[in-house]
Design a protein around this motif. Structure first.
Motif, PDB file in Angstrom:
ATOM      1  N   ARG A  48       0.828  -1.161   0.161  1.00  0.00           N
ATOM      2  CA  ARG A  48       0.010  -0.084  -0.004  1.00  0.00           C
ATOM      3  C   ARG A  48       0.829   1.260   0.180  1.00  0.00           C
ATOM      4  O   ARG A  48       2.020   1.200   0.316  1.00  0.00           O
ATOM      5  CB  ARG A  48      -0.871  -0.002   1.331  1.00  0.00           C
ATOM      6  CG  ARG A  48      -0.191  -0.067   2.402  1.00  0.00           C
ATOM      7  CD  ARG A  48      -1.152   0.001   3.630  1.00  0.00           C
ATOM      8  NE  ARG A  48      -0.388   0.271   5.040  1.00  0.00           N
ATOM      9  CZ  ARG A  48      -0.122   1.375   5.532  1.00  0.00           C
ATOM     10  NH1 ARG A  48      -0.424   2.514   5.101  1.00  0.00           N
ATOM     11  NH2 ARG A  48       0.617   1.364   6.872  1.00  0.00           N
ATOM     12  N   ASN A  65      -2.544   5.484   2.560  1.00  0.00           N
ATOM     13  CA  ASN A  65      -3.737   4.681   2.757  1.00  0.00           C
ATOM     14  C   ASN A  65      -3.809   3.880   4.039  1.00  0.00           C
ATOM     15  O   ASN A  65      -3.445   2.590   3.960  1.00  0.00           O
ATOM     16  CB  ASN A  65      -3.673   3.746   1.570  1.00  0.00           C
ATOM     17  CG  ASN A  65      -5.020   3.001   1.447  1.00  0.00           C
ATOM     18  OD1 ASN A  65      -6.035   2.793   2.413  1.00  0.00           O
ATOM     19  ND2 ASN A  65      -5.266   2.200   0.186  1.00  0.00           N
ATOM     20  N   GLY A  70      -4.552  12.513   0.217  1.00  0.00           N
ATOM     21  CA  GLY A  70      -5.090  11.289   0.919  1.00  0.00           C
ATOM     22  C   GLY A  70      -5.842  11.385   1.862  1.00  0.00           C
ATOM     23  O   GLY A  70      -6.896  10.601   2.178  1.00  0.00           O
ATOM     24  N   LEU A 113      -9.768   9.811   2.763  1.00  0.00           N
ATOM     25  CA  LEU A 113     -10.000   8.675   3.725  1.00  0.00           C
ATOM     26  C   LEU A 113     -11.110   9.550   4.558  1.00  0.00           C
ATOM     27  O   LEU A 113     -12.023   8.800   5.375  1.00  0.00           O
ATOM     28  CB  LEU A 113      -8.920   8.885   4.627  1.00  0.00           C
ATOM     29  CG  LEU A 113      -7.789   7.681   4.093  1.00  0.00           C
ATOM     30  CD1 LEU A 113      -6.441   7.975   4.912  1.00  0.00           C
ATOM     31  CD2 LEU A 113      -8.174   6.433   3.886  1.00  0.00           C
ATOM     32  N   THR A 147      -8.676   3.098  -3.728  1.00  0.00           N
ATOM     33  CA  THR A 147      -8.811   2.117  -2.611  1.00  0.00           C
ATOM     34  C   THR A 147      -8.627   2.901  -1.388  1.00  0.00           C
ATOM     35  O   THR A 147      -8.699   2.402  -0.247  1.00  0.00           O
ATOM     36  CB  THR A 147      -7.495   1.184  -2.867  1.00  0.00           C
ATOM     37  OG1 THR A 147      -6.266   1.988  -2.911  1.00  0.00           O
ATOM     38  CG2 THR A 147      -7.654   0.301  -3.897  1.00  0.00           C
ATOM     39  N   PHE A 148      -8.422   4.362  -1.551  1.00  0.00           N
ATOM     40  CA  PHE A 148      -8.404   5.043  -0.302  1.00  0.00           C
ATOM     41  C   PHE A 148      -9.536   5.142   0.272  1.00  0.00           C
ATOM     42  O   PHE A 148     -10.112   5.424   1.604  1.00  0.00           O
ATOM     43  CB  PHE A 148      -7.719   6.340  -0.385  1.00  0.00           C
ATOM     44  CG  PHE A 148      -6.295   6.421  -0.543  1.00  0.00           C
ATOM     45  CD1 PHE A 148      -5.695   5.362  -1.207  1.00  0.00           C
ATOM     46  CD2 PHE A 148      -5.534   7.745  -0.465  1.00  0.00           C
ATOM     47  CE1 PHE A 148      -4.301   5.319  -1.072  1.00  0.00           C
ATOM     48  CE2 PHE A 148      -4.158   7.522  -0.445  1.00  0.00           C
ATOM     49  CZ  PHE A 148      -3.572   6.792  -0.918  1.00  0.00           C
TER      50      PHE A 148
END
Length: 216
Positions: free
Chosen positions: A8, A12, A146, A150, A179-180
């Motif tokens: 990752r 993340n 990021g 999230l 995928t975050f």
């Protein structure tokens, strides 16, 4: 107990905890891949990826599979094949799993939701087009950092998803990128709101993981 290597990015920070909750019978070895510039598709970028992954393979020889929870270096079939060739165990990549899930569902005409700003959003649409998916419409939520991604709440994704109501007769599926984005905790509500199947980046990896676990 199976042992898995999860690769990752440093941003993340929630995915490992989520995986541990969903798969308590898997021992997850958490590996942070250092930041590398570009998209991971040039010869020099790919060399850096493979050098790093070779070191991880040698450090953790006991693994049963690899979860590559990134898009970096795996937008192309060549990139995915190069990464898979490093390991003697199955490798699940985010991009590969997304493509496989969409094709399995015959979801060719898509509404795409990304958490990104316009530039990264445009790149997401580009690679989907390159694999033959037709983008009927799309929505970007405007976040590139990021920590901002999230922090996105379910309500924000649901609001974007509800924009598909007038398009449902033209759609085969909805794709939610990144995928975050914590779509594992959102999935049930997203599926309830949508009139067509919702495919998410993380959900696609776990769909492929479930198939793999059944085969091991």
């Amino acid at each position: 107990m199976l042992t898995a290597l999860i690769i990752r990015s440093s941003e993340n920070v929630t995915i490992v905890g989520d995986l541990e909750r969903y798969y308590p019978d898997v021992r997850w070895i958490d590996v942070i891949m250092p930041f590398l510039p570009g998209r991971g598709e040039t010869q020099e970028e790919r060399h850096q990826i493979l050098t790093f992954l070779t070191a991880m393979r040698n450090k953790y020889p006991e693994i049963n599979f690899v979860l590559y929870a990134r898009s970096y270096g795996v937008f192309s079939e060549e990139g995915r094949a190069a990464i898979s060739s490093i390991f003697s165990v199955p490798v699940i990549t985010a991009t590969g799993a997304i493509i496989s899930k969409l094709r399995t569902l015959k979801a060719n005409k898509l509404y795409v939701i990304t958490p990104y700003g316009q530039t990264r959003h445009g790149y997401e649409l580009k690679w989907l087009n390159e694999y033959g998916f037709e983008i009927i419409a799309s929505s970007c939520l405007g976040h590139d950092a990021g920590e901002e991604i999230l922090a996105i709440k379910t309500e924000e994704v649901v609001a974007a998803l509800k924009l598909t109501n007038s398009l449902k007769s033209r759609l085969d599926g909805i794709y939610v990128a990144c995928t975050f984005l914590r779509t594992l905790t959102m999935n049930e509500e997203l599926q309830q709101v949508a009139s067509v199947p919702v495919v998410t980046a993380t959900g696609s990896m776990l769909w492929e993981l479930d198939q793999l676990r059944n085969a091991l």
